[in-house]
Scaffold this active site. Structure first.
Site, PDB file in Angstrom:
ATOM      1  N   GLY A 104       0.826  -1.204   0.000  1.00  0.00           N
ATOM      2  CA  GLY A 104       0.000   0.000   0.000  1.00  0.00           C
ATOM      3  C   GLY A 104       0.855   1.246   0.000  1.00  0.00           C
ATOM      4  O   GLY A 104       0.484   2.280   0.576  1.00  0.00           O
ATOM      5  N   ALA A 105       2.000   1.172  -0.665  1.00  0.00           N
ATOM      6  CA  ALA A 105       3.023   2.205  -0.529  1.00  0.00           C
ATOM      7  C   ALA A 105       2.675   3.507  -1.230  1.00  0.00           C
ATOM      8  O   ALA A 105       3.355   4.517  -1.028  1.00  0.00           O
ATOM      9  CB  ALA A 105       4.366   1.678  -1.048  1.00  0.00           C
ATOM     10  N   ALA A 106       1.637   3.511  -2.062  1.00  0.00           N
ATOM     11  CA  ALA A 106       1.221   4.754  -2.717  1.00  0.00           C
ATOM     12  C   ALA A 106       0.098   5.448  -1.951  1.00  0.00           C
ATOM     13  O   ALA A 106      -0.390   6.489  -2.377  1.00  0.00           O
ATOM     14  CB  ALA A 106       0.771   4.475  -4.154  1.00  0.00           C
ATOM     15  N   GLY A 107      -0.305   4.882  -0.818  1.00  0.00           N
ATOM     16  CA  GLY A 107      -1.409   5.436  -0.049  1.00  0.00           C
ATOM     17  C   GLY A 107      -0.978   6.520   0.921  1.00  0.00           C
ATOM     18  O   GLY A 107       0.210   6.807   1.099  1.00  0.00           O
ATOM     19  N   MET A 108      -1.957   7.108   1.598  1.00  0.00           N
ATOM     20  CA  MET A 108      -1.698   8.243   2.472  1.00  0.00           C
ATOM     21  C   MET A 108      -0.903   7.855   3.716  1.00  0.00           C
ATOM     22  O   MET A 108      -0.051   8.609   4.174  1.00  0.00           O
ATOM     23  CB  MET A 108      -3.023   8.891   2.877  1.00  0.00           C
ATOM     24  CG  MET A 108      -3.716   9.634   1.747  1.00  0.00           C
ATOM     25  SD  MET A 108      -2.697  10.981   1.090  1.00  0.00           S
ATOM     26  CE  MET A 108      -2.573  12.040   2.534  1.00  0.00           C
ATOM     27  N   ILE A 109      -1.182   6.697   4.303  1.00  0.00           N
ATOM     28  CA  ILE A 109      -0.428   6.285   5.480  1.00  0.00           C
ATOM     29  C   ILE A 109       1.043   6.136   5.128  1.00  0.00           C
ATOM     30  O   ILE A 109       1.928   6.667   5.817  1.00  0.00           O
ATOM     31  CB  ILE A 109      -0.978   4.964   6.052  1.00  0.00           C
ATOM     32  CG1 ILE A 109      -2.411   5.146   6.537  1.00  0.00           C
ATOM     33  CG2 ILE A 109      -0.095   4.466   7.197  1.00  0.00           C
ATOM     34  CD1 ILE A 109      -3.087   3.853   6.956  1.00  0.00           C
ATOM     35  N   ARG A 191     -19.389  -6.800   6.633  1.00  0.00           N
ATOM     36  CA  ARG A 191     -18.071  -7.079   7.213  1.00  0.00           C
ATOM     37  C   ARG A 191     -17.537  -8.429   6.737  1.00  0.00           C
ATOM     38  O   ARG A 191     -16.343  -8.592   6.491  1.00  0.00           O
ATOM     39  CB  ARG A 191     -18.161  -7.046   8.737  1.00  0.00           C
ATOM     40  CG  ARG A 191     -16.814  -7.198   9.455  1.00  0.00           C
ATOM     41  CD  ARG A 191     -16.991  -7.007  10.962  1.00  0.00           C
ATOM     42  NE  ARG A 191     -15.769  -7.255  11.712  1.00  0.00           N
ATOM     43  CZ  ARG A 191     -14.809  -6.363  11.924  1.00  0.00           C
ATOM     44  NH1 ARG A 191     -14.929  -5.152  11.404  1.00  0.00           N
ATOM     45  NH2 ARG A 191     -13.742  -6.656  12.630  1.00  0.00           N
ATOM     46  N   ASP A 252      -4.736   2.904  18.827  1.00  0.00           N
ATOM     47  CA  ASP A 252      -5.763   2.847  19.866  1.00  0.00           C
ATOM     48  C   ASP A 252      -5.154   3.118  21.242  1.00  0.00           C
ATOM     49  O   ASP A 252      -5.732   3.835  22.070  1.00  0.00           O
ATOM     50  CB  ASP A 252      -6.447   1.481  19.847  1.00  0.00           C
ATOM     51  CG  ASP A 252      -7.012   1.139  18.483  1.00  0.00           C
ATOM     52  OD1 ASP A 252      -7.746   1.968  17.938  1.00  0.00           O
ATOM     53  OD2 ASP A 252      -6.703   0.053  17.967  1.00  0.00           O
ATOM     54  N   HIS A 280      -9.219  -4.900  16.834  1.00  0.00           N
ATOM     55  CA  HIS A 280      -9.241  -3.513  16.377  1.00  0.00           C
ATOM     56  C   HIS A 280     -10.623  -3.251  15.774  1.00  0.00           C
ATOM     57  O   HIS A 280     -10.827  -3.243  14.570  1.00  0.00           O
ATOM     58  CB  HIS A 280      -8.143  -3.253  15.358  1.00  0.00           C
ATOM     59  CG  HIS A 280      -8.151  -1.864  14.807  1.00  0.00           C
ATOM     60  ND1 HIS A 280      -7.858  -0.765  15.584  1.00  0.00           N
ATOM     61  CD2 HIS A 280      -8.448  -1.391  13.591  1.00  0.00           C
ATOM     62  CE1 HIS A 280      -7.964   0.328  14.848  1.00  0.00           C
ATOM     63  NE2 HIS A 280      -8.326  -0.032  13.630  1.00  0.00           N
TER      64      HIS A 280
END
Length: 440
Positions: A104-109, A191, A252, A280
């Protein structure tokens, strides 16, 4: 908690070439296909010089003969390769380079996290690092942009950047794997459906880690539902110790410390021994019974039991949703900070008497929590990347009843993904929708 981009499962089986940068990122195009090797070529008497180019035209690298392998060759462009990765040349004050893979390296995190990793903030100012970034076919140009920004930031410790869409290549020799990429829940999605879709991603990533990563790789699962995704991942990586897999619940914990500090009128560094128990999700249990403020039990400092049992717990559980309402986006920056905190808790000795929260495999736990799930519990570390569960915790009826509710939910999630863990046919009987707002 925020989630990053979805990596389609089809991209894992459709192997592509890995885009590489060794200290400098090179962007070229050959017959509409970008080609870079995952690792630098074996070095003999020649040094391949990789420099930045600003056009789409192919610019051949300069090959400079160097009789003395320690002599830095001349080169052109903004950067050139002057560090021999193959020989692992190091300064006397630097450690051996480590490899960190991030999905997920292109994401915001990741956009917040990668620069902390490259700067030395996470592993220390003497730790060279190689970053390997996993994305999807549709995010590959964004990954090129990320690599360019890392290049332009001039981090001395950043010795290699690779980008690609195949986890079997990006996870090669990984010593840390930070699995951020996951699909957020869309409108109308149950879910159970999200568990299946993301579970397939993490099953494939577990297989890739099992095949090519370091045998002692440490894995932190961020993509939600992170506890069960971590379970799926470890079940598909039987050659890696199950103890090495973590589900991120540190954000958390940080939120719980913040709320206790605000209520007590102290700065957050006075709050210690905070545990997040369980999943979580909104069944998570922020533990105020064992927490301390200025070394005193929280209940001796904050005497409002009703606030602790109701408002405090609800604020921690719903903090992500409150942030989204205020800002219109999920908590990417604070999630990245919590990933840093989680790693540093494993590579730095835990302060005497304190502990930290992380979701880990329950087999052999001393609390009586069900075996064979990933459950957030209190841990300590000697700073070697490993941890041990804290034994000196106390329970009361209120705390234990909440813990059992989260346990029941995780056992239900486990049954729902049985087809992904090799345990038979999936049966979804989830007790309710406890999805955190950031997962939607």
């Amino acid at each position: 908690m925020a989630v990053a981009e979805f990596i389609p499962s089809s991209s894992f089986t459709n192997k592509t070439n890995v885009y590489s940068s060794q200290f400098s990122y090179v962007s070229t195009q050959i017959s509409q296909m970008r080609r870079f090797s995952l690792r630098p070529p074996p070095r003999t008497h020649y040094s391949q010089i990789c420099c930045s180019v600003t056009s789409k035209e192919v610019k051949a690298p300069t090959v400079v003969q160097t009789d003395d392998p320690k002599k830095k060759p001349e080169c052109y462009g903004v950067f050139c390769l002057t560090y021999d990765l193959k020989a692992e040349e190091q300064t006397k004050s630097w450690k051996k380079m480590i490899t960190v893979s991030v999905s997920g390296a292109a994401g915001m995190i990741a956009n917040h996290l990668l620069f902390k990793l490259a700067s030395g903030e996470v592993f220390g100012p003497d730790q060279p690092i190689a970053l390997r970034l996993l994305g999807s076919e549709r995010s590959i140009q964004a990954l090129e942009g990320v690599a360019m920004e890392l290049e332009d930031s001039l981090y001395p410790l950043l010795r290699e950047v690779n980008i690609g869409t195949d986890p079997y290549e990006v996870f090669q020799d990984a010593e840390w794997a930070l699995l951020i990429g996951a699909k957020p829940r869309g409108p109308g999605m149950e879910r159970a459906g999200l568990l299946d879709i993301n579970g397939q991603i993490f099953a494939e990533q577990g297989k890739a880690l099992n095949a090519v990563a370091s045998r002692n790789v440490k894995v932190i699962v961020v993509g939600n539902p992170c506890n069960t995704n971590a379970l799926i991942c470890l079940k598909n990586a039987p050659n890696i110790p199950a103890k090495n897999f973590h589900a991120l619940t540190r954000l958390d914990e940080n939120r719980a410390k913040c709320q206790l500090a605000l209520k007590a009128g102290v700065f957050y560094d006075k709050v210690s021994n905070v545990t997040i128990w369980g999943n979580h999700s909104t069944t998570q249990v922020p533990d105020f019974l064992n927490a301390k403020i200025n070394g005193l039990p929280v209940k001796e400092v904050i005497k409002d039991t009703k606030w602790l049992e109701e408002e405090f717990t609800e604020k921690v559980q719903k903090r992500g949703g409150a942030l989204i309402q205020k800002w219109g986006r999920s908590s990417a920056a604070s999630t990245a900070v919590s990933i840093v905190d989680a790693i540093r808790s494993l590579v730095t000795p835990t302060p005497e008497g304190d502990w930290f929260s992380t979701g880990v495999y329950t087999s052999g736990n001393p609390y009586g929590i069900a075996e064979d799930i990933v459950f957030s519990m209190p841990c300590r570390s000697k700073g070697d990347g490993d941890y041990e569960l804290v034994k000196e915790v106390i329970f009361d009826d209120y705390l234990w009843s909440r813990i059992k509710k989260s346990e029941d939910e995780l056992l239900a999630e486990k049954r729902c993904v049985a087809h992904l863990t090799g345990e038979g046919i999936a049966v979804c009987d989830l007790p309710g929708d406890t999805m955190l707002p950031g997962e939607m």
